[in-house]
Enzyme design. Structure first.
Site, mmCIF file in Angstrom:
data_model
loop_
_atom_site.group_PDB
_atom_site.id
_atom_site.type_symbol
_atom_site.label_atom_id
_atom_site.label_comp_id
_atom_site.label_asym_id
_atom_site.label_seq_id
_atom_site.Cartn_x
_atom_site.Cartn_y
_atom_site.Cartn_z
ATOM 1 N N HIS A 9 -16.525 5.829 -36.999
ATOM 2 C CA HIS A 9 -16.873 4.092 -36.412
ATOM 3 C C HIS A 9 -16.613 3.939 -35.201
ATOM 4 O O HIS A 9 -16.861 2.722 -34.579
ATOM 5 C CB HIS A 9 -17.854 3.572 -37.765
ATOM 6 C CG HIS A 9 -16.415 3.398 -38.168
ATOM 7 N ND1 HIS A 9 -16.507 4.233 -38.984
ATOM 8 C CD2 HIS A 9 -15.976 2.409 -38.646
ATOM 9 C CE1 HIS A 9 -15.287 4.172 -39.880
ATOM 10 N NE2 HIS A 9 -14.696 2.540 -39.160
ATOM 11 N N CYS A 65 -10.749 7.834 -33.599
ATOM 12 C CA CYS A 65 -11.093 7.141 -34.534
ATOM 13 C C CYS A 65 -10.509 6.147 -34.400
ATOM 14 O O CYS A 65 -10.159 5.809 -32.954
ATOM 15 C CB CYS A 65 -10.746 7.768 -36.227
ATOM 16 S SG CYS A 65 -8.402 8.024 -36.501
ATOM 17 N N GLY A 66 -10.670 4.880 -34.902
ATOM 18 C CA GLY A 66 -9.777 3.349 -34.528
ATOM 19 C C GLY A 66 -8.852 3.259 -34.021
ATOM 20 O O GLY A 66 -7.966 3.258 -32.861
ATOM 21 N N THR A 67 -7.702 4.787 -34.558
ATOM 22 C CA THR A 67 -6.456 4.529 -33.626
ATOM 23 C C THR A 67 -6.078 6.102 -33.777
ATOM 24 O O THR A 67 -4.891 6.580 -33.321
ATOM 25 C CB THR A 67 -5.036 4.672 -35.129
ATOM 26 O OG1 THR A 67 -5.272 5.357 -36.451
ATOM 27 C CG2 THR A 67 -5.357 2.728 -35.196
ATOM 28 N N GLY A 70 -5.631 8.955 -38.649
ATOM 29 C CA GLY A 70 -6.664 9.795 -39.366
ATOM 30 C C GLY A 70 -6.975 10.851 -39.286
ATOM 31 O O GLY A 70 -6.810 11.845 -39.753
ATOM 32 N N MET A 71 -7.453 10.650 -38.071
ATOM 33 C CA MET A 71 -8.052 12.447 -36.918
ATOM 34 C C MET A 71 -6.804 13.697 -37.138
ATOM 35 O O MET A 71 -7.345 14.776 -37.446
ATOM 36 C CB MET A 71 -8.689 11.276 -36.042
ATOM 37 C CG MET A 71 -10.057 11.241 -36.131
ATOM 38 S SD MET A 71 -11.876 12.073 -37.439
ATOM 39 C CE MET A 71 -13.015 11.135 -36.558
ATOM 40 N N HIS A 98 3.576 22.503 -23.765
ATOM 41 C CA HIS A 98 4.513 22.847 -23.707
ATOM 42 C C HIS A 98 4.132 22.964 -25.221
ATOM 43 O O HIS A 98 5.232 24.206 -25.690
ATOM 44 C CB HIS A 98 5.553 21.598 -24.622
ATOM 45 C CG HIS A 98 6.569 21.366 -22.796
ATOM 46 N ND1 HIS A 98 7.598 20.725 -23.427
ATOM 47 C CD2 HIS A 98 6.366 21.251 -21.677
ATOM 48 C CE1 HIS A 98 8.392 20.758 -22.097
ATOM 49 N NE2 HIS A 98 7.394 21.086 -21.070
HETATM 50 C C1 RB5 Z 1 -11.247 3.156 -39.843
HETATM 51 O O1 RB5 Z 1 -11.647 1.772 -40.230
HETATM 52 C C2 RB5 Z 1 -10.116 4.267 -39.128
HETATM 53 O O2 RB5 Z 1 -9.173 3.425 -40.564
HETATM 54 C C3 RB5 Z 1 -9.841 4.235 -38.877
HETATM 55 O O3 RB5 Z 1 -10.863 4.757 -37.850
HETATM 56 C C4 RB5 Z 1 -8.577 5.124 -38.430
HETATM 57 O O4 RB5 Z 1 -8.134 4.353 -37.006
HETATM 58 C C5 RB5 Z 1 -8.047 6.614 -39.032
HETATM 59 O O5 RB5 Z 1 -7.252 6.551 -38.851
#
Ligand code: RB5
Length: 145
Positions: A9, A65-67, A70-71, A98
């Site tokens: 999201h 994702c937001g940052t 996590g992905m 590389h």
């Molecule tokens: C969602 O709130 C956030 O934690 C996710 O998008 C991401 O940034 C996780 O690493």
């Protein structure tokens, strides 16, 4: 080249931007969601994308994702995946030359859609340099095996 793309999201807007880039570049793609208005869990998107890449069903993956953290953390748990979290154009080029990265991760709360588009374009078009970098990647492969 075929690319699979997904976001949680927190990455929907950049995912849409990158899909429009893929269309412009005539790159075949599969969009694995999310179609979410509420919160979802990024591993539920990162792991299926990484599986598709490592099985050779597609050539590359893009995860947002937001940052992007996590992905990228989840994707890098899958054997054969080299996922780079990239928020600048220098790294986009270098990680292809590389590291021969096969998944690109970005964070929508970190960069805007214009920079994300430029990063993705460089990452999609830069070839692997091979040579000494191949030996280094083989050391990762040996560890994974
Ligand atoms: C969602 O709130 C956030 O934690 C996710 O998008 C991401 O940034 C996780 O690493």
């Amino acid at each position: 080249m075929k690319v699979v793309i997904a976001s949680d999201h927190g990455g929907i807007n950049i995912r849409k931007e990158i899909i429009s880039l893929l269309k412009e570049m005539n790159i075949e793609y599969e969009d694995m969601g999310c179609e979410c208005s509420t919160s979802v869990d990024y591993p539920d998107y990162a792991l299926p994308v990484a599986e598709k890449v490592t099985k050779g069903e597609v050539d590359r993956g893009i995860l947002i994702c937001g940052t992007g953290i996590g992905m990228s953390a989840a994707a890098n748990k899958v054997k054969g995946i080299r996922c780079a979290l990239v928020h600048d154009m220098f790294s986009a080029k270098a990680t292809r030359e590389h590291n021969d990265t096969n998944i690109l991760a970005m964070g929508e709360r970190v960069i805007g859609p214009g920079l994300a588009r430029d990063i993705a374009k460089i990452w999609l078009t830069t070839p692997f340099d091979g040579g000494r970098h191949k030996n280094r990647i083989n050391k990762i492969r040996t560890y994974e095996a």
